[in-house]
Design an enzyme around this catalytic site. Structure first.
Site, PDB file in Angstrom:
ATOM      1  N   ASP A 112       0.834  -1.201   0.000  1.00 11.60           N
ATOM      2  CA  ASP A 112       0.000   0.000   0.000  1.00 11.60           C
ATOM      3  C   ASP A 112       0.873   1.256   0.000  1.00 11.60           C
ATOM      4  OD1 ASP A 112      -2.542   1.431   0.427  1.00 11.60           O
ATOM      5  OD2 ASP A 112      -1.737   1.823   2.422  1.00 11.60           O
TER       6      ASP A 112
ATOM      7  N   GLU B 183       1.157  -0.397  -5.099  1.00 15.42           N
ATOM      8  CA  GLU B 183       0.033   0.545  -5.165  1.00 15.42           C
ATOM      9  C   GLU B 183       0.636   1.926  -5.413  1.00 15.42           C
ATOM     10  OE1 GLU B 183      -1.983   3.576  -4.403  1.00 15.42           O
ATOM     11  OE2 GLU B 183      -1.776   2.975  -2.302  1.00 15.42           O
TER      12      GLU B 183
ATOM     13  N   ASP C 295     -11.288   1.917  -2.242  1.00 12.56           N
ATOM     14  CA  ASP C 295     -11.408   3.338  -1.909  1.00 12.56           C
ATOM     15  C   ASP C 295     -12.238   4.118  -2.935  1.00 12.56           C
ATOM     16  OD1 ASP C 295      -9.941   3.305   0.444  1.00 12.56           O
ATOM     17  OD2 ASP C 295      -8.031   3.639  -0.569  1.00 12.56           O
TER      18      ASP C 295
END
Length: 489
Positions: free
Chosen positions: A290, A337, A390
């Protein structure tokens, strides 16, 4: 390998216990993925949820979420009575996840299993503790928190807050039963997870797991290794994490996580990170890192600020960190990411790593300025997503777009009727040159705002979506499988 998969977290599975578990519904979903021709099942972080119920704010970077332990499997193991599990199931209200209910009921239910199983499983538990050396610190952390009404470690008495050896021993002795309980809970989690993971492997399905870049201040990780974080002498953060203002949030996002002291981490060869990645590699087949851009440089916000506006970019560990990880884990499959504010330096780091980045189809359809997220601009070494946890669902996103965007998307996708845009964009992802295409389950189901998993910058209603148990039909699996085969995924 050219392949595709579906993103849906464990919490979103059907179950009678108010939250998805690693029980029969998880196995049925693995069967659904297999029938749909999918190779990947992508999950969010599996750790215990913390502030705001977010899986990205877990009190441990190693522990599993107790809520995912399936009571029915414990009944089969003789660790719970049927009526004990049924009592919890009968108290569930509503179709979405109620984390307050889980908090109030799940550990009490697991304690009943602990009383029956702690002696019976003693040898297995001892072996688990040897294989998972982090679990003793985690169990002590949780036991002390419970003894102090769950207050953060920063408010504990000085001797245990600073982990003075005599205090650690004293508290461990006084709280031995509670420590054994939390170790037992982790033993159950990993036993159920490993069985589910093995089942998926037998079906040819690989699990993509998420590794949050940061850990919360009130976490076992910071309590155990405070010297690895940017903390003052009294243990207070000097700066915290976030992201700067952008077109989505005028104040930026103030995450509040303590920042790493990367220089100290470098001195011991990034031991803490290697331990963390090793644990993730033991859980998953592919690890998604992430906020990858934070490894090149990160947004540092002065502690105490109420927004992220006054932050600044600070150089991160960059290529030295990537080199250390790849030396330690040469065969680890990683997804970077790489969303957010990308500079040439971040792009250079991604290219250096060789990891595939992410392409989000929801970001593609700008009728004024052609986007790099348009499928014809991809290179093979990337992961194409319809959207992430998200983002809005595709149906929600299209419902909020102007006529110019809809017309542009229809023309680009070759869709004559805007009602077919969702399947048009799913088809575009499948057909793209990207090695991997991942879609949210909500998009295959054509769900609107009710299916959104998380809205960044908000708190209180996120992470609660659950799939209707009647929605994952053989007809839908067949339809997905047909498209998957058509585009040779």
């Amino acid at each position: 390998m050219r392949a595709s998969g579906i993103l849906m977290h464990i919490s979103s599975l059907p179950s009678p216990y108010g939250i998805g578990t690693m029980g029969k519904s998880a196995y049925r979903f693995a069967d659904f993925l297999h029938d749909a021709g999918q190779h990947y099942w992508q999950l969010l972080p599996l750790g215990p949820t913390g502030f705001g119920d977010s899986p990205y704010q877990s009190c441990s970077s190693h522990a599993g979420n107790p809520y995912f332990i399936d009571p029915d499997l414990l009944v089969e193991d003789g660790l719970l009575l049927p009526q004990e599990a049924a009592e919890v199931a009968n108290a569930v209200r509503g179709e979405r996840v109620d984390y307050g209910f889980q908090y109030q009921t799940r550990l009490d239910l697991l304690y009943k299993a602990f009383r029956r199983g702690v002696d019976r499983c003693a040898r297995e538990i001892d072996r688990f503790r040897t294989e998972q050396p982090w679990v003793d610190d985690y169990a002590l952390y949780m036991a002390v928190k419970r003894s102090r009404n769950m207050e953060p470690w920063s408010e504990w008495p000085e001797e245990i807050r600073l982990r003075k050896p005599y205090a650690v021993q004293t508290y461990a002795t006084a709280l031995a039963e509670d420590m054994n309980f939390f170790i037992f809970v982790q033993f159950l989690f990993f036993r159920q997870w490993n069985a589910l993971h093995d089942y998926a492997k037998d079906l040819g399905i690989e699990i993509i797991g998420d590794l949050p870049i940061y850990v919360p201040y009130d976490s076992c990780d910071v309590w155990t290794d405070p010297h690895l974080f940017q903390l003052d002498e009294d243990g207070t953060p000097s700066a915290v994490a976030g992201v700067p203002p952008d077109c989505f949030t005028e104040d930026g996002q103030l995450w509040g996580n303590p920042l790493y002291d990367w220089e100290k981490m470098r001195l011991d060869g990034y031991r803490w990170w290697k331990d963390r990645v090793r644990a993730a590699a033991g859980l998953f087949d592919v690890v998604r890192i992430d906020h990858f851009r934070g490894l090149e440089s990160y947004w540092s916000v002065p502690y105490g600020d109420e927004t992220a506006r006054n932050g600044k970019w600070v150089k991160g560990p960059d290529k030295d960190f990537i080199r250390a990880l790849q030396t330690e884990f040469p065969d680890l499959k990683v997804i970077a990411e790489d969303l957010g504010f990308l500079t040439p330096e971040v792009v250079d780091l991604l290219e250096f790593s060789g990891y595939p980045g992410m392409k989000i189809l929801e970001f593609a359809f700008d009728p004024v300025t052609p986007s790099d997220y348009l499928p014809h601009r991809y290179e093979r070494n990337c992961i194409c997503y319809s959207g992430t946890h998200d983002n809005e669902t595709l149906a929600q996103w299209f419902a909020g777009q102007g006529e110019d965007v809809i017309e542009y998307a229809c023309e680009y996708l070759g869709v004559s009727d805007p009602k077919n845009l969702i399947w048009g964009i799913l088809r575009a992802g499948m057909a793209s040159i990207a090695d991997t295409f991942i879609a949210q389950m909500q998009d295959w189901l054509e769900l609107g705002a009710e299916g959104r998993m998380n809205e960044p910058g908000t708190c209180g209603t996120n992470w609660t979506w659950r799939v209707d148990e009647n929605a994952l039909t053989p007809a839908l699996a067949k339809k997905i499988a047909r498209m998957t085969k058509l585009y040779e995924r």
